[in-house]
Design a protein around this motif. Structure first.
Motif, PDB file in Angstrom:
ATOM      1  N   HIS A 145       3.139   7.445  -6.650  1.00 41.84           N
ATOM      2  CA  HIS A 145       3.453   6.016  -6.704  1.00 41.84           C
ATOM      3  C   HIS A 145       4.007   5.599  -8.047  1.00 41.84           C
ATOM      4  O   HIS A 145       4.911   4.764  -8.150  1.00 41.84           O
ATOM      5  CB  HIS A 145       2.188   5.225  -6.374  1.00 41.84           C
ATOM      6  CG  HIS A 145       2.367   3.736  -6.400  1.00 41.84           C
ATOM      7  ND1 HIS A 145       2.516   3.025  -7.563  1.00 41.84           N
ATOM      8  CD2 HIS A 145       2.423   2.828  -5.392  1.00 41.84           C
ATOM      9  CE1 HIS A 145       2.658   1.732  -7.269  1.00 41.84           C
ATOM     10  NE2 HIS A 145       2.611   1.595  -5.973  1.00 41.84           N
ATOM     11  N   ILE A 202       0.614   1.493 -12.057  1.00 44.97           N
ATOM     12  CA  ILE A 202       0.413   0.197 -11.393  1.00 44.97           C
ATOM     13  C   ILE A 202       0.020  -0.835 -12.442  1.00 44.97           C
ATOM     14  O   ILE A 202      -0.897  -0.624 -13.239  1.00 44.97           O
ATOM     15  CB  ILE A 202      -0.686   0.303 -10.320  1.00 44.97           C
ATOM     16  CG1 ILE A 202      -0.215   1.204  -9.178  1.00 44.97           C
ATOM     17  CG2 ILE A 202      -1.066  -1.080  -9.797  1.00 44.97           C
ATOM     18  CD1 ILE A 202      -1.274   1.430  -8.100  1.00 44.97           C
ATOM     19  N   MET A 256      -1.833  -7.512 -10.895  1.00 42.43           N
ATOM     20  CA  MET A 256      -2.691  -7.546  -9.713  1.00 42.43           C
ATOM     21  C   MET A 256      -3.844  -8.543  -9.921  1.00 42.43           C
ATOM     22  O   MET A 256      -4.203  -9.288  -9.017  1.00 42.43           O
ATOM     23  CB  MET A 256      -3.224  -6.134  -9.474  1.00 42.43           C
ATOM     24  CG  MET A 256      -3.512  -5.809  -8.042  1.00 42.43           C
ATOM     25  SD  MET A 256      -3.749  -4.016  -7.836  1.00 42.43           S
ATOM     26  CE  MET A 256      -2.138  -3.542  -7.231  1.00 42.43           C
ATOM     27  N   ARG A 308      -3.320  -2.152  -0.572  1.00 39.61           N
ATOM     28  CA  ARG A 308      -1.938  -2.372  -0.130  1.00 39.61           C
ATOM     29  C   ARG A 308      -0.973  -1.548  -0.974  1.00 39.61           C
ATOM     30  O   ARG A 308      -0.013  -0.970  -0.464  1.00 39.61           O
ATOM     31  CB  ARG A 308      -1.568  -3.849  -0.237  1.00 39.61           C
ATOM     32  CG  ARG A 308      -2.050  -4.677   0.922  1.00 39.61           C
ATOM     33  CD  ARG A 308      -1.739  -6.149   0.739  1.00 39.61           C
ATOM     34  NE  ARG A 308      -0.320  -6.444   0.845  1.00 39.61           N
ATOM     35  CZ  ARG A 308       0.160  -7.669   1.000  1.00 39.61           C
ATOM     36  NH1 ARG A 308      -0.672  -8.707   1.092  1.00 39.61           N
ATOM     37  NH2 ARG A 308       1.445  -7.884   1.090  1.00 39.61           N
ATOM     38  N   GLU A 309      -1.234  -1.538  -2.297  1.00 36.64           N
ATOM     39  CA  GLU A 309      -0.317  -0.864  -3.205  1.00 36.64           C
ATOM     40  C   GLU A 309      -0.361   0.658  -3.009  1.00 36.64           C
ATOM     41  O   GLU A 309       0.668   1.326  -3.074  1.00 36.64           O
ATOM     42  CB  GLU A 309      -0.732  -1.214  -4.638  1.00 36.64           C
ATOM     43  CG  GLU A 309       0.291  -0.883  -5.688  1.00 36.64           C
ATOM     44  CD  GLU A 309       1.534  -1.745  -5.593  1.00 36.64           C
ATOM     45  OE1 GLU A 309       1.413  -2.941  -5.226  1.00 36.64           O
ATOM     46  OE2 GLU A 309       2.637  -1.216  -5.871  1.00 36.64           O
ATOM     47  N   SER A 332      -3.565  -8.822   3.886  1.00 39.40           N
ATOM     48  CA  SER A 332      -4.261  -7.739   3.167  1.00 39.40           C
ATOM     49  C   SER A 332      -5.494  -7.287   3.944  1.00 39.40           C
ATOM     50  O   SER A 332      -5.773  -6.091   4.040  1.00 39.40           O
ATOM     51  CB  SER A 332      -4.685  -8.226   1.776  1.00 39.40           C
ATOM     52  OG  SER A 332      -3.585  -8.734   1.051  1.00 39.40           O
ATOM     53  N   GLU A 388       3.917   0.429   4.900  1.00 41.56           N
ATOM     54  CA  GLU A 388       4.843  -0.213   3.965  1.00 41.56           C
ATOM     55  C   GLU A 388       5.423  -1.505   4.546  1.00 41.56           C
ATOM     56  O   GLU A 388       5.620  -2.488   3.830  1.00 41.56           O
ATOM     57  CB  GLU A 388       5.985   0.745   3.600  1.00 41.56           C
ATOM     58  CG  GLU A 388       5.572   1.769   2.565  1.00 41.56           C
ATOM     59  CD  GLU A 388       6.595   2.857   2.349  1.00 41.56           C
ATOM     60  OE1 GLU A 388       6.543   3.498   1.296  1.00 41.56           O
ATOM     61  OE2 GLU A 388       7.439   3.080   3.254  1.00 41.56           O
ATOM     62  N   THR A 391       2.596  -4.097   4.248  1.00 40.68           N
ATOM     63  CA  THR A 391       2.297  -4.507   2.879  1.00 40.68           C
ATOM     64  C   THR A 391       3.492  -5.190   2.222  1.00 40.68           C
ATOM     65  O   THR A 391       3.326  -5.924   1.265  1.00 40.68           O
ATOM     66  CB  THR A 391       1.868  -3.316   1.994  1.00 40.68           C
ATOM     67  OG1 THR A 391       2.939  -2.388   1.928  1.00 40.68           O
ATOM     68  CG2 THR A 391       0.647  -2.629   2.568  1.00 40.68           C
TER      69      THR A 391
END
Lengths: 480, 480
Positions: free
Chosen positions: A229, A232, A237, A261-262, B257, B281, B284
């Protein structure tokens, strides 16, 4: 001190707002006027020595120099950009971590003075590391000096509640990607969930089995997903979570959801199917999962604010369940301690204040960074967990503005017209206003091996702030 | 009407709170008194015929009978338990759906009177169904009668904005699992995301490609996950989202979410890896994904409240971009319409009110069920999307209490001391208070093929409520 001593002084009806000696208010009430009492204490609790120090530290030229130092420290904190960059084993990534070293929450403490839940977590850590096969042997080992102890904060780490980190535990790795703190790294274990868990002093077989699952399954899955990924921005967030009813300490449902979600798609792409599903279930099953990210996030931001000469800003607040300690930006690494206080809160069924351990954990790092109790206005629903009502939540955030140097405009509170969170506790303001920081926290059972029994609000001890004020004045005299 | 006509009437300084004719306030101001103006109109806008009807409908014995009917209808709504039970193709699951039938938002309307975005969405639907190969041919076909149109609400469905549902589109299936409405099913398409999307009237190649991905990839993945997971209590999910800054209409970040948290592990376990990742994806990537669940949730609850003789509660509010229509519990299926209004809101860069289509979509079903604009106090952050400030959000929810029959104590608002959402719009109270429902909504470009240009607040037209009041009185006369 002011007041209206008797109704006869005025022609019309009068309402008295009274600040000061109760005698005056009583006289006004006897005269027939309705009286609203406002709690009042003179600055520094009226102690003449502290008042004299406070005057020096607030008035020019020293006061202005401290104000300027605080502005610089706060600016560095606000310019920091912590990112979640990975997950690794404590022994591989935490500076100074060695086999046989256990980290714990709060200021330094020896085994003899440790509280029940901290001892319980250490016993669990000894068992987890395979250094003993039962709790009795583990406790003997821990008390014998065969295991050495060090505060998380001495290793750029933070730990919730007991805060025990042992060499084989996986930890989050955060890195500051901008500002004066660029390159700073902070660390925290992954959150186990609520109830019977190591950080609340429990060490039963299921507690250890969960920790082993986290090390062998969860952490590698998340580490691989993070690699795929990329870093982050956990600060961003947190900003979103504050718009979604979290306060970043005792309520983390939104941030936990946003983290999933991320990461979810990356988890799916990098892990074997069943391992991916179990990792996702572990995260979604625990609304506090993000707490162990909001803590190193706060620590990382505060690290950037450390080391500003003359600054009176608090950069650490932490408790080991026996002592509460704070540190100031101008004297990094120096602890000002006092007795850990009892938490006022709501208890789980079957438990009461009689079962509670004093305040424990590094999680007050969130309040030190302007969230948690300082951002309660963002999270009115938290009052169902810690007590009080929505109006109290709003009032607490407003009150914390009186003791902070500024606000974090990247972390806004919708219900307060999108005002930033009150940030940068100024030890001078705490003394001037006689107002201690408010901390949201969990409550551990005082006996080793049991776990969480409630949640509530707590304040630091006055001793920490009094000692910090004296040291700040002495430090300033040396420099100016 | 009241007021203080001149300062000279009183001995001391006076502030005037004025309700009524402006002339009086002006006189008071001329006399030197500060005046706070309060908008005021006599009930039913002062229309003598409606006032007489309103008196009959409010006073005993008829008023009490209507009150009792409303209490029964509201109790049925509150006892309903909609669950998400599956995803299917519209042609397979929506009652009355046939090839060549296109559903749309709002009350019935023929092609000639349709607005730009509704026509655009229908053109897109014709292309999606493969009935034409370009927009010109599609429009000719749509206007020729070869495609027939019917409101979503006539098929227990709801659709956001244009609300176009064609036979091959996948739809959510909700089912009421308790109370008087047990077994009721409602339907809604899956949400496409924001911007250039079919529901805002866009039909470009990427819009159609996204819809095809949703039908061939997304929907089967979610359908399989749901089968493995079992029914989801979306009403409970909405309760949680209201504690997390959502209001269930224009802000759905929390609920989206929470839905992903609920479904993610099941998606992983039932779908091929890359399909699972793409589905996650998609979800989200779209904070509005849950909107298309909150709408059929509200519709399902309101279906349970339909058919209560004498009830003056509103069970449908819907717009097709030309007309706004409402229905009452006591007269299911009967539309009371008026002109769709312009939305007051915030526009995306490059757009203004000059580009805006009048109010469109079935999404006002959320307000009909006590969320959306009625629950804005739960979602202060929404003011950044629709305009106003946090205090406006609180005030709007408070105001909606004046026109509702009760509150939903399963859906509470932390910032209002955990009071339930105001629920059950009473057409009599709307007339008595001269207060229209407040609806949060998106704004579509008025030209077919473009998409969303903003978001804001809107009210229904008075015509709908006036007509409903008259029909309610006529209906009552027949029955009593």
């Amino acid at each position: 001190m002011t007041g209206v001593s008797a109704r006869s002084l005025l022609a019309g009806p009068v309402e008295v707002v009274h600040v000061g000696l109760d005698m005056v208010a009583s006289a006004a009430e006897a005269g027939g006027a309705p009286v609203t009492r406002v709690d009042f204490l003179p600055p520094a609790g009226g102690d003449p020595d502290r008042l004299a120090l406070l005057d020096q530290l607030l008035a020019p030229p020293l006061g202005s120099a401290i104000d300027a130092a605080n502005a610089r420290a706060l600016a560095r904190l606000l310019a920091s950009r912590p990112h979640l960059v990975g997950v690794g084993l404590a022994r591989d990534v935490i500076p100074g971590m060695t086999d046989g070293l256990f980290l714990h929450a709060g200021p330094p403490i020896e085994w003899a003075r440790m509280c029940g839940p901290l001892r319980g977590a250490i016993v669990g850590g000894v068992l987890l590391e395979g250094l003993a096969t039962d709790a009795i042997e583990a406790e003997r080992l821990a008390s014998s000096g065969a295991v050495t102890f060090s505060p998380c904060h001495h290793h750029q780490a933070v730990g919730p509640m007991a805060g025990v980190v042992t060499p084989s535990m996986p930890v989050w790795i955060l890195e500051d990607q901008d500002g004066a703190g660029k390159g700073n790294r902070t660390f925290c274990t992954l959150n186990e969930g609520l109830g019977t868990v190591l950080r609340y002093g429990a060490y039963s077989g299921d507690v250890l089995a969960r920790l082993r699952f986290m090390a062998t399954d969860l952490a590698p899955v998340i580490a691989n997903a993070l690699s795929a990924h990329g870093p982050i921005d956990v600060r961003l967030m947190m900003a979103q979570a504050l718009q979604m009813g979290d306060e970043g300490h005792n309520r983390n449902r939104a941030a936990t959801s946003l983290l999933l979600r991320e990461l979810a798609a990356a988890i799916v792409r990098t892990a074997e199917r069943e391992r991916a599903a179990r990792a996702i279930e572990f995260i979604t099953g625990n609304d506090h999962f993000f707490l162990n990210l909001s803590m190193p996030l706060a620590k990382c931001m505060l690290l950037a604010a450390e080391g500003e000469p003359l600054s009176s800003l608090v950069t650490v607040m932490a408790r080991n369940g026996t002592d509460f300690g704070i540190q100031l930006s101008s004297m990094p690494g120096r602890w000002f301690t006092g007795p850990a206080q009892m938490v006022r809160g709501l208890y789980f069924p079957g438990y009461s204040a009689a079962h509670a351990n004093p305040d424990i954990g590094d999680s007050a790092i969130t309040e030190t960074c302007g969230i948690g109790g300082f951002a309660m206005a963002a999270a009115p629903a938290i009052v169902q967990f810690v007590g009080g009502d929505a109006a109290d939540a709003i009032a607490t955030t407003r009150r914390m503005r009186r003791i902070t140097a500024g606000s974090n405009d990247a972390w806004t509170i919708p219900a307060l017209g999108f005002a930033g969170t009150p940030t940068g506790i100024d030890v001078r303001k705490v003394e001037e206003c006689n107002l201690l920081p408010t901390i949201n926290t969990g409550i551990a059972h005082k006996t080793a091996g049991i776990g969480q029994v409630g949640a509530g609000l707590v304040n630091p001890p006055w001793e920490s702030f009094h000692a910090a004020l004296v040291a700040l004045a002495a430090n300033a005299r040396e420099r100016i």
